[in-house]
Motif scaffolding. Structure first.
Motif, PDB file in Angstrom:
ATOM      1  N   GLY A   9       0.857  -1.173   0.000  1.00 26.56           N
ATOM      2  CA  GLY A   9       0.000   0.000   0.000  1.00 26.56           C
ATOM      3  C   GLY A   9       0.896   1.228   0.000  1.00 26.56           C
ATOM      4  O   GLY A   9       2.028   1.177   0.493  1.00 26.56           O
ATOM      5  N   THR A  10       0.412   2.330  -0.540  1.00 25.72           N
ATOM      6  CA  THR A  10       1.237   3.535  -0.570  1.00 25.72           C
ATOM      7  C   THR A  10       1.621   3.980   0.839  1.00 25.72           C
ATOM      8  O   THR A  10       2.715   4.500   1.046  1.00 25.72           O
ATOM      9  CB  THR A  10       0.522   4.688  -1.304  1.00 25.72           C
ATOM     10  OG1 THR A  10      -0.770   4.892  -0.717  1.00 25.72           O
ATOM     11  CG2 THR A  10       0.375   4.377  -2.789  1.00 25.72           C
ATOM     12  N   ALA A  11       0.766   3.751   1.815  1.00 25.07           N
ATOM     13  CA  ALA A  11       1.056   4.142   3.199  1.00 25.07           C
ATOM     14  C   ALA A  11       2.076   3.217   3.862  1.00 25.07           C
ATOM     15  O   ALA A  11       2.642   3.566   4.897  1.00 25.07           O
ATOM     16  CB  ALA A  11      -0.234   4.163   4.014  1.00 25.07           C
ATOM     17  N   ASP A  12       2.320   2.053   3.250  1.00 28.07           N
ATOM     18  CA  ASP A  12       3.270   1.083   3.821  1.00 28.07           C
ATOM     19  C   ASP A  12       4.721   1.491   3.614  1.00 28.07           C
ATOM     20  O   ASP A  12       5.611   0.998   4.304  1.00 28.07           O
ATOM     21  CB  ASP A  12       3.072  -0.311   3.200  1.00 28.07           C
ATOM     22  CG  ASP A  12       1.705  -0.888   3.494  1.00 28.07           C
ATOM     23  OD1 ASP A  12       1.104  -0.527   4.530  1.00 28.07           O
ATOM     24  OD2 ASP A  12       1.231  -1.708   2.674  1.00 28.07           O
ATOM     25  N   VAL A  13       4.963   2.352   2.623  1.00 32.00           N
ATOM     26  CA  VAL A  13       6.335   2.755   2.291  1.00 32.00           C
ATOM     27  C   VAL A  13       6.445   4.261   2.524  1.00 32.00           C
ATOM     28  O   VAL A  13       6.027   5.062   1.690  1.00 32.00           O
ATOM     29  CB  VAL A  13       6.697   2.403   0.835  1.00 32.00           C
ATOM     30  CG1 VAL A  13       8.193   2.582   0.608  1.00 32.00           C
ATOM     31  CG2 VAL A  13       6.277   0.989   0.481  1.00 32.00           C
ATOM     32  N   LYS A  14       6.994   4.629   3.649  1.00 31.20           N
ATOM     33  CA  LYS A  14       7.109   6.040   4.026  1.00 31.20           C
ATOM     34  C   LYS A  14       8.134   6.744   3.128  1.00 31.20           C
ATOM     35  O   LYS A  14       9.111   6.128   2.691  1.00 31.20           O
ATOM     36  CB  LYS A  14       7.535   6.173   5.495  1.00 31.20           C
ATOM     37  CG  LYS A  14       6.641   5.441   6.473  1.00 31.20           C
ATOM     38  CD  LYS A  14       5.292   6.077   6.567  1.00 31.20           C
ATOM     39  CE  LYS A  14       4.444   5.375   7.610  1.00 31.20           C
ATOM     40  NZ  LYS A  14       3.077   5.258   7.230  1.00 31.20           N
ATOM     41  N   PRO A  15       7.944   8.036   2.864  1.00 31.78           N
ATOM     42  CA  PRO A  15       8.919   8.779   2.054  1.00 31.78           C
ATOM     43  C   PRO A  15      10.335   8.666   2.649  1.00 31.78           C
ATOM     44  O   PRO A  15      10.520   8.778   3.858  1.00 31.78           O
ATOM     45  CB  PRO A  15       8.408  10.223   2.124  1.00 31.78           C
ATOM     46  CG  PRO A  15       6.929  10.074   2.348  1.00 31.78           C
ATOM     47  CD  PRO A  15       6.797   8.873   3.249  1.00 31.78           C
ATOM     48  N   GLY A  16      11.302   8.389   1.761  1.00 27.37           N
ATOM     49  CA  GLY A  16      12.693   8.254   2.198  1.00 27.37           C
ATOM     50  C   GLY A  16      13.020   6.906   2.799  1.00 27.37           C
ATOM     51  O   GLY A  16      14.088   6.730   3.384  1.00 27.37           O
ATOM     52  N   HIS A  17      12.133   5.933   2.627  1.00 26.33           N
ATOM     53  CA  HIS A  17      12.341   4.596   3.187  1.00 26.33           C
ATOM     54  C   HIS A  17      12.062   3.516   2.140  1.00 26.33           C
ATOM     55  O   HIS A  17      11.537   3.782   1.073  1.00 26.33           O
ATOM     56  CB  HIS A  17      11.427   4.372   4.398  1.00 26.33           C
ATOM     57  CG  HIS A  17      11.802   5.203   5.563  1.00 26.33           C
ATOM     58  ND1 HIS A  17      11.329   6.477   5.749  1.00 26.33           N
ATOM     59  CD2 HIS A  17      12.625   4.940   6.601  1.00 26.33           C
ATOM     60  CE1 HIS A  17      11.832   6.972   6.855  1.00 26.33           C
ATOM     61  NE2 HIS A  17      12.631   6.071   7.394  1.00 26.33           N
ATOM     62  N   GLY A  18      12.401   2.301   2.509  1.00 25.12           N
ATOM     63  CA  GLY A  18      12.139   1.146   1.666  1.00 25.12           C
ATOM     64  C   GLY A  18      11.560   0.014   2.489  1.00 25.12           C
ATOM     65  O   GLY A  18      11.619   0.043   3.724  1.00 25.12           O
ATOM     66  N   PRO A  50      20.301  -7.406   2.040  1.00 25.23           N
ATOM     67  CA  PRO A  50      18.912  -7.015   1.766  1.00 25.23           C
ATOM     68  C   PRO A  50      18.772  -5.514   1.514  1.00 25.23           C
ATOM     69  O   PRO A  50      18.696  -4.722   2.446  1.00 25.23           O
ATOM     70  CB  PRO A  50      18.186  -7.426   3.054  1.00 25.23           C
ATOM     71  CG  PRO A  50      19.239  -7.280   4.125  1.00 25.23           C
ATOM     72  CD  PRO A  50      20.551  -7.627   3.457  1.00 25.23           C
ATOM     73  N   LEU A  51      18.716  -5.115   0.265  1.00 27.64           N
ATOM     74  CA  LEU A  51      18.687  -3.693  -0.087  1.00 27.64           C
ATOM     75  C   LEU A  51      17.458  -2.975   0.469  1.00 27.64           C
ATOM     76  O   LEU A  51      17.529  -1.799   0.816  1.00 27.64           O
ATOM     77  CB  LEU A  51      18.771  -3.517  -1.596  1.00 27.64           C
ATOM     78  CG  LEU A  51      20.085  -3.974  -2.222  1.00 27.64           C
ATOM     79  CD1 LEU A  51      20.021  -3.867  -3.747  1.00 27.64           C
ATOM     80  CD2 LEU A  51      21.256  -3.184  -1.678  1.00 27.64           C
ATOM     81  N   GLY A  52      16.348  -3.663   0.587  1.00 29.48           N
ATOM     82  CA  GLY A  52      15.128  -3.051   1.113  1.00 29.48           C
ATOM     83  C   GLY A  52      15.241  -2.629   2.561  1.00 29.48           C
ATOM     84  O   GLY A  52      14.419  -1.861   3.056  1.00 29.48           O
ATOM     85  N   GLU A  53      16.278  -3.098   3.246  1.00 30.90           N
ATOM     86  CA  GLU A  53      16.501  -2.733   4.642  1.00 30.90           C
ATOM     87  C   GLU A  53      17.553  -1.628   4.768  1.00 30.90           C
ATOM     88  O   GLU A  53      17.900  -1.214   5.877  1.00 30.90           O
ATOM     89  CB  GLU A  53      16.939  -3.957   5.442  1.00 30.90           C
ATOM     90  CG  GLU A  53      15.870  -5.020   5.516  1.00 30.90           C
ATOM     91  CD  GLU A  53      16.331  -6.294   6.203  1.00 30.90           C
ATOM     92  OE1 GLU A  53      17.362  -6.261   6.915  1.00 30.90           O
ATOM     93  OE2 GLU A  53      15.672  -7.324   6.009  1.00 30.90           O
ATOM     94  N   GLY A  54      18.069  -1.150   3.634  1.00 35.06           N
ATOM     95  CA  GLY A  54      19.119  -0.141   3.653  1.00 35.06           C
ATOM     96  C   GLY A  54      18.594   1.272   3.807  1.00 35.06           C
ATOM     97  O   GLY A  54      17.403   1.535   3.667  1.00 35.06           O
ATOM     98  N   GLU A  55      19.512   2.182   4.095  1.00 29.71           N
ATOM     99  CA  GLU A  55      19.191   3.608   4.208  1.00 29.71           C
ATOM    100  C   GLU A  55      19.072   4.209   2.806  1.00 29.71           C
ATOM    101  O   GLU A  55      19.879   3.907   1.930  1.00 29.71           O
ATOM    102  CB  GLU A  55      20.295   4.331   4.978  1.00 29.71           C
ATOM    103  CG  GLU A  55      20.441   3.882   6.416  1.00 29.71           C
ATOM    104  CD  GLU A  55      19.290   4.321   7.296  1.00 29.71           C
ATOM    105  OE1 GLU A  55      18.776   5.438   7.086  1.00 29.71           O
ATOM    106  OE2 GLU A  55      18.895   3.527   8.173  1.00 29.71           O
ATOM    107  N   VAL A  56      18.070   5.076   2.625  1.00 28.96           N
ATOM    108  CA  VAL A  56      17.838   5.723   1.334  1.00 28.96           C
ATOM    109  C   VAL A  56      18.097   7.220   1.481  1.00 28.96           C
ATOM    110  O   VAL A  56      17.584   7.855   2.397  1.00 28.96           O
ATOM    111  CB  VAL A  56      16.390   5.501   0.855  1.00 28.96           C
ATOM    112  CG1 VAL A  56      16.172   6.137  -0.508  1.00 28.96           C
ATOM    113  CG2 VAL A  56      16.046   4.038   0.827  1.00 28.96           C
TER     114      VAL A  56
END
Length: 101
Positions: A9-18, A50-56
């Motif tokens: 969901g769009t709300a599941d991925v906060k801006p600046g995060h993964g 795991p790239l999805g757990e990295g800092e963006v």
């Protein structure tokens, strides 16, 4: 031809995060960069981090294991553009983030 599949969901991925998302046997990293969503393969080509757990920051994700950095829009490694992770086409449908699989 592939199909667009819901990954979050769009709300599941906060801006600046993964986040890490599992879909049809694939593990993807899904990012929100200033309201634009991107999806790449979750596995770093260096050592499988795991790239999805990295800092963006600024459209670049840093692998949490060894710091390799990848552009979330192109999948290219910042310091070695020939090292790439797969990139997936993303579309937002209402409040759903969908990826072309």
């Amino acid at each position: 031809m592939g199909e667009f599949v819901r990954v979050a969901g769009t709300a599941d991925v906060k801006p600046g995060h993964g986040i890490v998302a599992e879909v049809q046997g694939k593990t993807l990293a899904v990012f929100n960069v200033d309201g634009t969503f991107h999806a790449i393969d979750n596995t770093c080509v260096h050592r499988g981090g795991p790239l999805g757990e990295g800092e963006v920051e600024g459209g670049v994700v840093s692998c949490p294991w060894h710091g390799w950095q990848f552009n979330v829009a192109t999948g290219e490694c910042v310091k070695n553009p020939s090292a790439k992770v797969a990139v997936y086409q993303v579309k937002v449908d209402g409040d759903e983030v969908k990826v072309l699989i």
